[in-house]
Design an enzyme around this catalytic site. Structure first.
Site, short mmCIF file in Angstrom:
data_model
loop_
_atom_site.label_atom_id
_atom_site.label_comp_id
_atom_site.label_asym_id
_atom_site.label_seq_id
_atom_site.Cartn_x
_atom_site.Cartn_y
_atom_site.Cartn_z
N MET A 1 59.72 15.03 -32.08
CA MET A 1 60.16 16.06 -33.49
C MET A 1 60.29 18.28 -33.04
SD MET A 1 59.54 14.21 -36.47
CE MET A 1 59.31 12.52 -36.78
N HIS B 1 54.43 18.89 -37.88
CA HIS B 1 53.74 19.86 -38.51
C HIS B 1 53.03 19.14 -38.81
CE1 HIS B 1 57.41 22.42 -37.35
NE2 HIS B 1 56.36 22.94 -36.81
N ARG C 1 63.66 22.39 -34.17
CA ARG C 1 65.86 22.24 -33.46
C ARG C 1 66.33 21.30 -33.18
NH1 ARG C 1 62.88 26.66 -30.80
NH2 ARG C 1 63.90 28.71 -30.94
#
Ligand code: PAF
Length: 281
Positions: free
Chosen positions: A184, A35, A187
């Protein structure tokens, strides 16, 4: 950094900067380095960076992990402030679906929603397309940033934007990996240490298939079967290993130049996905 939970307040925050380039990074929170790379791409390309954090119930199936999906808002906000986000939109479910989920308009992208992950997760991509369309209408960004790890999601959103003439540029951002090669993902938190090491096999299988195709392998079905077998023998419950046309996700023919090799498999409590690209000469 402004944190807003309400649509009118978000629009009020963005109205004074409408003449500047506004970027949106849609997320479900539990932010990691993947992210962060989306946020960095956004801050580099845009004047104002908006990050949404919303665990969208309509993209989870009845037996999936909506209730247990990791929610880590305090850590997420700290990471976003540190990485240059200007506005965080973190709406509650009733702000996004005020008339209830059952009665809500659904955006469907039929050409892409039912294959690969869509076959294993019925309704998932309708939920994704609907919430992303809503976020585009709420934020009206100039650009929006999505990870290549969710390749099918990225192609589906590009198709939605093209077919519905949405005035937003969709940018794909390369997958961020752990040193083992594991993509990445929030979960990955569901994996034990041993499973986390084993999970890196998915990327090794995909990069092995990429190499074989680059070296002239034309029998994609056999390559898929080999990849499937290696993962199954290592204890994965494999949904698919597939060589596809990168944009339409159909089975490629001899003329297809841009391929994507994709896999989805369950290991322990996690459903893992990954993909790699191949450009044919
Ligand atoms: O990729 C995700 O995290 C989600 O599918 C998205 C795009 C934020 C929509 O809920």
């Amino acid at each position: 950094m402004d944190v807003v939970r309400d649509i009118a307040e978000l629009r009020g925050t963005l109205d004074p900067v409408r003449h500047r380039v506004i970027g949106l990074v849609p997320t479900m929170g539990n932010l990691h380095a993947g992210h962060v790379s989306l946020v960095r791409a956004c801050t580099l390309a845009c004047d104002v960076s908006v990050v949404s954090i919303f665990v969208n119930p309509t993209q989870f199936g009845p037996n999936e992990d909506f209730a247990s999906y990791p929610r880590t808002l305090t850590d997420d906000l700290r990471l976003l402030a540190h990485n240059g986000a200007d506005v965080v939109f973190e709406p509650p479910v009733d702000v996004m679906y005020p008339e209830g989920r059952e009665n809500h308009v659904t955006i469907a992208v039929p050409s892409l929603a039912h294959t690969l992950c869509g076959a294993a997760r019925p309704g998932h991509f309708d939920g994704v397309a609907t919430v992303v369309a809503k976020l585009f209408n709420i934020v009206t960004p100039d650009k929006a940033f999505f990870g290549e790890k969710d390749w099918q999601q990225l192609t589906l959103i590009r198709t939605m934007v093209r077919q519905l003439d949405m005035p937003v540029v969709v940018e794909g951002v390369p997958t961020v990996r752990e040193t083992s090669g594991l993509a990445m993902s929030s979960r990955n938190n569901y994996l034990s240490d041993e499973e986390r090491q084993r999970a890196a096999l998915i990327n090794r299988v995909l990069t092995g298939m990429k190499k074989a195709v680059e070296q002239g392998e034309k029998d994609y079905a056999s390559a898929e079967a080999r990849g499937h077998r290696v993962l199954t023998e290592a204890g994965f419950d494999v949904d698919y290993v597939a060589v596809r046309d990168a944009e339409r996700l159909v089975v490629p023919d001899a003329d297809t130049r841009t391929l994507r090799i994709l896999a989805a498999a369950r290991l322990g409590g996690a459903r893992l996905i990954d993909n790699v690209g191949v450009e044919m000469p």
